[in-house]
Design an enzyme around this catalytic site. Structure first.
Site: not given
Ligand code: PEP
Length: 262
Positions: A241-242, A174, A220, A104, A106, A180, A12-14
């Site tokens: 994500g990251g 999640e 994470s 999600h 967010e 994050g 997920n590149w957001k």
């Molecule tokens: C996400 O936003 O779906 C996510 C899992 O982010 P991260 O891996 O950065 O915690």
């Protein structure tokens, strides 16, 4: 007979990477996996770029026959019409998207998407032939008040109302506090909730769906912890994500089967 679920690693590149950066990342990721002799058939990979990148990513993936899926981070509940700024599932399907992220945290937090909206978006995705990646998870406040599983279980029950038993879906657990933050859930905590989510799938959609639906962990995830999650029986992959924004890191996460002890 046990049904085997192909692991899914989803990036997920957001709101990161413009279309040129997105194309460069997909190309480099493919090269990195090829250089490492990765068995592409052993793990499904899907990338979720921003809307403006999808057409460029699709063109590259099709031209170079890169075995990645691609999808969108959201979609409209509507098919078309006077909904400024919205993107229809019909358009995403026509672009070749296979999956779409729904609910999600967010979107729930910054765009006030409640369970009714998540359910409507799940229906919209299925209507247009897209696999909904339904995200559920508890905040740290929820965790303190109700424990880990109550909120995600209730969120998933609502999202699955009206879904046909043979519909393909993906569920992503999640925990909001893990996204994050650098502080992932423990594999045991994640397994416990993912098993309960699989029970919800069983109660809502039946035994076959419970056996075949992929339940992902997200929050994470890194190359240093992915293998420990993938050892758990009810965790079939990760929403990253990251860690999906860096070629070497994402490549290593995808190659979790090569990590020692898996
Ligand atoms: C996400 O936003 O779906 C996510 C899992 O982010 P991260 O891996 O950065 O915690």
């Amino acid at each position: 007979m046990a049904v085997s679920r192909t692991p899914l690693i989803a990036g997920n590149w957001k709101m990161n990477l413009d279309h040129l950066q997105a194309v460069a990342l997909v190309q480099k990721l493919h090269w990195s996996l090829k250089d490492a002799d990765h068995d592409f058939a052993s793990v499904d990979v899907t990338v979720f770029p921003p809307f403006t990148d999808i057409r460029s990513v699709q063109t590259l993936i099709e031209a170079d026959k890169i075995p990645f899926g691609f999808g969108a981070q959201d979609l409209s509940v509507h098919d078309s019409g006077a909904y400024t700024g919205e993107v229809s599932g019909a358009f995403l399907g026509k672009l070749g998207c296979s999956q779409v992220i729904i609910g999600h945290s967010e979107r729930r937090e910054y765009h006030a998407e409640d369970d009714a909206v998540v359910a409507a978006k799940t229906q919209a995705a299925l209507k247009h032939g897209l696999v909904p990646v339904i995200c559920v998870g508890e905040t740290s406040e929820d965790l303190e008040r109700h424990g880990a599983s109550a909120v995600p279980v209730a969120q998933l029950e609502k999202a699955l109302e009206g879904v046909a038993s043979d519909a393909e879906i993906v569920v992503a657990y999640e925990p909001v506090w893990a996204i994050g933050s650098g502080q992932a859930a423990t594999p045991e905590q994640a397994q416990e909730v993912c098993a309960k989510l699989r029970d919800v799938i069983r109660a809502s959609l039946g035994d076959d769906a419970a056996a075949s639906t992929r339940v992902l962990y997200g929050g994470s995830v890194k190359s240093s912890n992915i293998a420990s999650f993938m050892r758990e029986p009810d965790i079939d992959g990760a929403l990253v994500g990251g860690g999906s924004l860096k070629v070497d890191e994402f490549s290593s996460i995808i190659r979790f089967q090569k990590h020692v002890g898996v």
